[in-house]
Design an enzyme around this catalytic site. Structure first.
Site, PDB file in Angstrom:
ATOM      1  N   GLY A 264       0.624  -1.626  -0.095  1.00 15.95           N
ATOM      2  CA  GLY A 264      -0.095   0.174  -0.409  1.00 15.95           C
ATOM      3  C   GLY A 264       0.539   1.053  -0.011  1.00 15.95           C
ATOM      4  CG  MET A 266       8.829   1.526   2.179  1.00 17.43           C
ATOM      5  SD  MET A 266       8.980  -0.048   3.665  1.00 17.43           S
ATOM      6  CE  MET A 266      10.205   0.241   4.401  1.00 17.43           C
ATOM      7  CD  GLU A 301       3.436   3.423   5.271  1.00 19.51           C
ATOM      8  OE1 GLU A 301       4.489   3.544   5.554  1.00 19.51           O
ATOM      9  OE2 GLU A 301       2.596   2.458   5.119  1.00 19.51           O
ATOM     10  CG  HIS A 304       5.944   2.938   9.620  1.00 17.94           C
ATOM     11  ND1 HIS A 304       6.183   2.133  10.940  1.00 17.94           N
ATOM     12  CD2 HIS A 304       4.709   1.906   8.876  1.00 17.94           C
ATOM     13  CE1 HIS A 304       5.321   1.068  11.006  1.00 17.94           C
ATOM     14  NE2 HIS A 304       4.963   1.542   9.598  1.00 17.94           N
ATOM     15  CD  GLU A 323       4.684  -2.367   9.003  1.00 16.81           C
ATOM     16  OE1 GLU A 323       3.545  -1.713   9.238  1.00 16.81           O
ATOM     17  OE2 GLU A 323       5.315  -1.756   8.293  1.00 16.81           O
TER      18      GLU A 323
END
Length: 873
Positions: A264, A266, A301, A304, A323
């Site tokens: 989806g 990165m 994202e 992250h 994750e």
């Protein structure tokens, strides 16, 4: 059968890397022949005399130099997946390697490749080794400086991680840019992009005063469709600052949308790369579900940056640490932007359909596994969805205050390091002053705990005894299971719908709700001062990823549906009733299930009060999917379940026909609005269309009118999905109109393929085979390949598991075609066979034949890993 054991990686074998490196990368970009020069400043960390072993796949070596001197060929050894520098090495030294790669031929989309005429990268989990020789493991944190040069006319934008140090003109119509990332990072977070883009920009100011420039880069002409994503990014930044106290740490943040992408998106540091389907949206081409998903993925994202980038993983066994934790964070973000109750229901639906099935099959594994063969096959619902639920479970066990204190400690102590799940959990143990050894078992023990609840009321004493037990079924490699700490949120209703208070024995005062923990195989709770026989709801809010058998009857569930204060419990009561009715009908014993008149009546009452919460009503009226239904009972028959489910849908539709037709005929005053009131209205209308479709062709004119009058993709797809359920020509007429209007929008064409692949029609298998011959279908693009093969196998349960085996043959053929192009996509399709042992012997035999042929076909190690594990007893 190949010797899989030789390739198995074990957590117990982990050893710290003997070396550390900083990298200076220089790219002379050309689609056919990109030259990469990598300079390494290497430090030996462990004096064990071991040679330097670098990961590298598909790299043509031009030159190797050690401390400026060309290294003779007998001083190194190149193997298919690594390079060994055998010469004696000092404590510190400089290494330089020049290699050549061909991005244009990279159809696997790992490393550096071409998408839409542009260079882009995908390095997680082991893609960087396809770009340059490296210590390609997450615990080696390096500083990166990147210089790139390319043809200016073809590739006017040059991007990489970090800050732009320099840029300018080069000879021969070329230009260059140099980036330096001030933050240490593992190689999987490296990114490079070069191409021509349409760009929108914005700005965000952090609480500390840092001004961050924000850029989203898209295909030419698509930038305006990234406006929603930009607003979602800004909201995510504000949310992370407010809720977790995390600010962004660079001067610029870039997002690039590409059409060819295996995932989806990165989270590369400062340069996120997105699948365009998870970034581009406007009301004409994207549904409300697409908007919601874009908001979620953009948030995921961005989050992250701290949970994955600033703090990364010691090894890939710890994948859930970035994750699962980040899925929890994006779920909370989405819940704060939308209906928290409906978001919780959707998360549980996804968990039950995907992760519970995974736990019950041959691919079951712990959230933190201790072995793997191919790490790309462990980007699973267990790691993501269950991993997120464990964070929620931890929060419930230690309380909100301790949870946020623990997160703060985690950020302070482990910033800039590669860590383990144990170190994460220890932060919460420290702040809460609790041993969390039993909780950690959630990470290492596979399987879904089954919780059984039984109550016993004593009216003369006004006391209630509630016995709660747990048992986790065996999973591959784990026969024996231990009890887990399961947080319960318990409340009682009287049979007239009133909330009851009660006093837990040995406590001081009555309460209306209790927070309890089941941490043994069985525990008996005694409640006093209970005025009437209670209806217990033990898992309000779904605080742990468990399956519940509460023993409640039809009457009790109908009361819960109407009166429980917890939205999840109300929804779940309806799901349980509908599931029981469908299973009984499919088994040929309808009298053994709940009376469908009562179910239809209860849902009709919910529909009459829809204006109070349209978003909840829209999900409450949706029946359990076949994906969920095949998880129940022994040897489920997908065909019988399909017809039983439709029978209940018809009864519900007949009972509320007038109200459903009113909703279906209604139009949204502002079809372009993403305001949640408008979103809820459209969701309820589409639910009405879905139910009316169960009445057959008599509703064809109404549904076709809804399609032709649609003013947004949400309305258009809702009507098209309903038409797909009607036999006859209306569906194909609508498909022709759809494609004529949207054939130049790839994301819309994906929907056109997918809506046919999931259509539960008699011609399903023949239709999907014809679609693979369509001139707009292409195997090389993951989105397009998945729009048929994955949509069919994952969501068209009736056709994929057809008794004649045609569904298995179709997907098996697709795996063989896709594997030489993109092994990662092919391996994900192979997972569709995971539930094959659930079915009757004839279906098992046909699935087994396909799997055996795949096993002996000499396919990639990605596919081989899935197939062999799926075939294991």
């Amino acid at each position: 059968m190949p010797d899989q054991d030789a390739a198995v990686k074990r957590l117990a074998d982990y050893r710290p890397c003997s070396f550390a490196t900083d990298l200076d990368l220089s790219f002379n970009l050309d689609p056919r022949e990109t030259r990469v020069r990598t300079r390494y400043n290497v430090r030996r960390l462990i004096d064990n005399g071991q040679p330097l072993v670098l990961d590298g796949v598909g790299l043509k070596i031009e030159r190797i130099a050690l401390n400026g001197e060309t290294l003779p060929a007998d001083c190194y050894q190149q193997e298919p997946e690594r390079l060994i520098i055998a010469t004696p090495l000092a404590t510190t030294f400089r290494l330089e390697i020049e290699t050549v790669i061909c991005p244009e031929d990279n159809t696997a989309l790992e490393g550096l490749y071409i998408s839409g005429g542009r260079f882009c990268t995908q390095c997680e989990s082991e893609g960087f080794r396809h770009i340059a020789f490296s210590l390609d493991r997450p615990d080696v944190l390096s500083r990166f400086e990147v210089h790139m040069e390319a043809d200016k006319a073809r590739f006017p934008t040059l991007l990489s991680n970090g800050d732009l140090l320099d840029s300018g003109e080069a000879a021969g119509g070329r230009h260059y840019a140099t980036y330096k990332d001030p933050h240490l990072k593992p190689s999987y977070l490296f990114a490079l992009v070069a191409g021509s883009f349409d760009t929108i920009s914005d700005e965000h100011t952090t609480p500390s005063g840092r001004r961050v420039k924000l850029h989203i880069h898209t295909d030419q002409g698509d930038a305006q469709r990234a406006r929603f994503a930009m607003e979602a990014l800004k909201r995510a930044m504000v949310w992370d600052e407010r809720v977790f106290g995390r600010e962004y740490d660079l001067g610029e943040f870039h997002i690039v949308a590409v059409r060819d992408f295996n995932f989806g998106a990165m989270e590369n540091k400062g340069l996120n790369i997105f699948n365009s389907s998870r970034l581009l949206a406007d009301p004409d081409t994207a549904t409300d579900d697409d908007f919601e998903d874009i908001e979620r993925v953009v948030g995921h994202e961005y989050f992250h940056n701290w949970t994955g980038n600033r703090i990364t993983l010691r090894n890939w066994f710890q994948l859930c640490l970035k994750e699962g934790l980040t899925v929890y964070r994006d779920s909370e973000f989405s819940a704060d932007q939308r209906s928290r109750a409906v978001k919780r229901i959707k998360d549980v639906q996804a968990l039950r359909e995907r992760q519970f099935a995974e736990d019950a099959g041959p691919l079951a594994h712990a959230v933190r596994p201790d072995t793997y063969t191919e790490i790309t096959n462990f980007y699973t619902a267990t790691v993501y969805n269950k991993g997120a639920e464990l964070v929620r479970t931890l929060r419930a066990l230690i309380g909100e205050e301790n949870f946020f204190r623990g997160m703060g400690l985690y950020f302070r102590v482990w910033d800039g390091q590669a860590v383990t799940v144990e170190q994460f959990v220890e932060c919460f143990a420290e702040v809460s002053k609790r041993k969390l050894t039993d909780f950690f078992r959630w990470y290492t023990q596979a399987g879904t705990p089954h919780v059984t609840v039984r109550g016993d009321y004593h009216p003369s004493e006004k006391s209630y005894h509630l016995t709660v037990s747990q048992k986790t079924p065996p999973t591959p490699g784990q026969d024996k299971k231990q009890p887990l700490p399961i947080p319960l949120k318990l409340g009682f209703l009287a049979h007239d719908g009133r909330q009851l208070t009660a006093q837990l024995k040995d406590t001081k005062a009555p309460q209306s709700e209790f927070e309890l923990v089941l941490d043994n195989e069985s525990t008996r709770f005694t409640f006093e001062q209970v005025e009437s026989e209670p209806i217990p709801a033990v898992l309000r809010g779904f605080r742990a990823p468990v399956a519940i058998d509460d023993g409640l009857g039809v009457r009790e569930r109908v009361v819960q549906m109407a009166h429980d204060p917890d939205a999840f419990t109300r929804w779940d009561a309806g799901q349980n009733l509908m599931t029981a009715a469908i299973l009984a009908e499919a088994a040929g014993t309808p009298d053994a299930g709940p009376p469908i008149d009562q179910i239809a009546g209860a849902l009709a009452r919910e529909l009459q009060h829809a204006d109070k919460d349209r978003a909840f009503t829209a999900v409450a009226l949706r029946l359990p999917t076949l994906v969920r239904l095949i998880q129940f009972g022994d040897k489920p028959d997908p065909e019988k379940l399909f017809h039983a489910r439709n029978s209940l849908r018809r009864k519900i539709a007949e009972t509320s026909k007038q109200r459903l037709e009113e909703l279906a005929a209604a139009t949204d005053a502002d079809p372009a609005s993403t305001d949640q009131d408008h979103v809820a209205k459209r969701a309820l209308r589409n639910t009405a269309l879905d139910l009316l479709a169960s009445l057959g062709t008599e509703q064809g004119a109404l549904i076709m009118k809804a399609f032709e009058g649609a003013r947004s993709m949400t309305e258009r797809m809702g009507a098209l999905v309903a038409l797909a359920q009607l036999e006859g020509e209306l569906f194909d007429q609508a498909l022709d109109q759809f494609l004529k209007q949207w054939q130049h929008i790839p994301i819309a064409v994906d929907k056109w393929f997918a809506v046919q692949a999931v259509a539960p029609r008699a011609d399903a298998a023949a239709r999907v085979r014809r679609l693979t011959e369509h001139n707009l279908f292409e195997l090389k693009n993951p989105n397009r390949a998945r729009s048929i093969y994955d949509a069919f196998g994952a969501r068209n349960v009736r056709a994929f598991h057809a008794a004649d085996g045609s569904g298995y043959e179709f997907v098996g053929d697709g795996i063989k075609k896709i594997d030489p192009i993109n092994p990662m996509v092919a391996a994900r399709l192979a997972k569709l066979f995971e539930p094959w042992r659930r079915f009757d012997s004839d279906r098992q035999s046909k699935a087994h034949d396909v799997l055996r042929r795949l096993s002996s076909a000499g396919l990639s190690k990605n596919v081989q890993d899935i197939v062999e594990r799926t075939l294991q007893q």
